[in-house]
Design an enzyme around this catalytic site. Sequence first.
Site, PDB file in Angstrom:
ATOM      1  N   HIS A  63      16.669  -0.530   3.615  1.00 26.52           N
ATOM      2  CA  HIS A  63      17.594  -1.582   3.177  1.00 26.52           C
ATOM      3  C   HIS A  63      17.549  -1.796   1.668  1.00 26.52           C
ATOM      4  CE1 HIS A  63      14.224  -4.602   3.499  1.00 26.52           C
ATOM      5  NE2 HIS A  63      14.894  -5.151   2.501  1.00 26.52           N
ATOM      6  N   GLU A  75       3.215   0.623 -13.587  1.00 29.17           N
ATOM      7  CA  GLU A  75       3.542  -0.730 -14.035  1.00 29.17           C
ATOM      8  C   GLU A  75       2.467  -1.728 -13.608  1.00 29.17           C
ATOM      9  OE1 GLU A  75       5.824  -1.776 -15.941  1.00 29.17           O
ATOM     10  OE2 GLU A  75       7.767  -0.821 -15.620  1.00 29.17           O
ATOM     11  N   ASN A  77       2.542  -5.245 -15.765  1.00 28.61           N
ATOM     12  CA  ASN A  77       3.476  -6.260 -16.257  1.00 28.61           C
ATOM     13  C   ASN A  77       4.841  -5.594 -16.388  1.00 28.61           C
ATOM     14  OD1 ASN A  77       5.048  -8.026 -17.821  1.00 28.61           O
ATOM     15  ND2 ASN A  77       3.245  -8.854 -18.854  1.00 28.61           N
ATOM     16  N   VAL A  80       6.880  -5.932 -19.845  1.00 30.87           N
ATOM     17  CA  VAL A  80       6.290  -5.492 -21.113  1.00 30.87           C
ATOM     18  C   VAL A  80       6.006  -3.998 -21.020  1.00 30.87           C
ATOM     19  CG1 VAL A  80       4.277  -5.679 -22.635  1.00 30.87           C
ATOM     20  CG2 VAL A  80       5.240  -7.741 -21.595  1.00 30.87           C
ATOM     21  N   GLU A  85       3.411   3.526 -18.606  1.00 30.33           N
ATOM     22  CA  GLU A  85       4.463   3.649 -17.604  1.00 30.33           C
ATOM     23  C   GLU A  85       5.082   5.048 -17.618  1.00 30.33           C
ATOM     24  OE1 GLU A  85       4.491  -0.574 -19.244  1.00 30.33           O
ATOM     25  OE2 GLU A  85       4.440   1.459 -20.065  1.00 30.33           O
ATOM     26  N   ASP A 107      13.470   1.128   9.278  1.00 32.83           N
ATOM     27  CA  ASP A 107      13.731   0.679   7.903  1.00 32.83           C
ATOM     28  C   ASP A 107      12.827   1.441   6.933  1.00 32.83           C
ATOM     29  OD1 ASP A 107      14.708  -0.732   5.762  1.00 32.83           O
ATOM     30  OD2 ASP A 107      13.582  -2.574   6.192  1.00 32.83           O
ATOM     31  N   SER A 200      10.700  -6.096  -0.897  1.00 28.21           N
ATOM     32  CA  SER A 200      11.074  -5.117   0.125  1.00 28.21           C
ATOM     33  C   SER A 200      10.730  -3.709  -0.336  1.00 28.21           C
ATOM     34  CB  SER A 200      12.572  -5.193   0.402  1.00 28.21           C
ATOM     35  OG  SER A 200      12.877  -6.303   1.188  1.00 28.21           O
TER      36      SER A 200
END
EC number: 3.4.21.4
Length: 246
Positions: A63, A75, A77, A80, A85, A107, A200
């Site tokens: 979904h 990640e 934060n 920022v 990352e 799902d 989700s």
Amino acid sequence: MSALLILALVGAAVAFPVDDDDKIVGGYTCRESSVPYQVSLNAGYHFCGGSLINDQWVVSAAHCYKYRIQVRLGEHNINVLEGNEQFVDSAKIIRHPNYNSWTLDNDIMLIKLASPVTLNARVASVPLPSSCAPAGTQCLISGWGNTLSNGVNNPDLLQCVDAPVLPQADCEASYPGDITNNMICVGFLEGGKDSCQGDSGGPVVCNGELQGIVSWGYGCAQPDAPGVYTKVCNYVDWIQNTIADN
């Protein structure tokens, strides 16, 4: 549940009633780099979570589907740039062929990244389950969901909550007629601690294995309304076959 699901599928975790937002309740800020498999799905904004299962594939909730997704890894934060990352676009997004958007059965979806990521201390995969987790197994749920029951306070830092797998009979009694064999409940019947779905698509990891995907629930940390999660152990063959074919 079916009538309630009309309100669902807006990119954040599915949680009912609508005056109770998606959030981690009774949790804590995750220690940095302690959840290296957690990813953020981004479409110009964070909208769902997911789990890295190898250097080029992510598992999330069906979904959460969008035509194009940027996957953000490493990640902590999310508002920022911390220097660790990795941002990678999706190459393929594959929902389970039997996904039912009304009941949220099956799902689950897979995202193939446009290029492999570099695995390190901040970005690492989580193993698929070798067997299904029995009731009572302690699990870690994580996400960047809203932290307020009323209003909006999206946390910058990744949030965690520890919770057990509940007996399937308790899960079915909490949501009569709505729980399929592809769903598990994780949380506390007395309420007070809940991902409510966090975000989700995000992970439920038990004994180092991905056992659940944040899917839906009723309210936030309410008594007799635990969070409901996609039962990943039912999909290991589908995941492996889909990866092999793509």
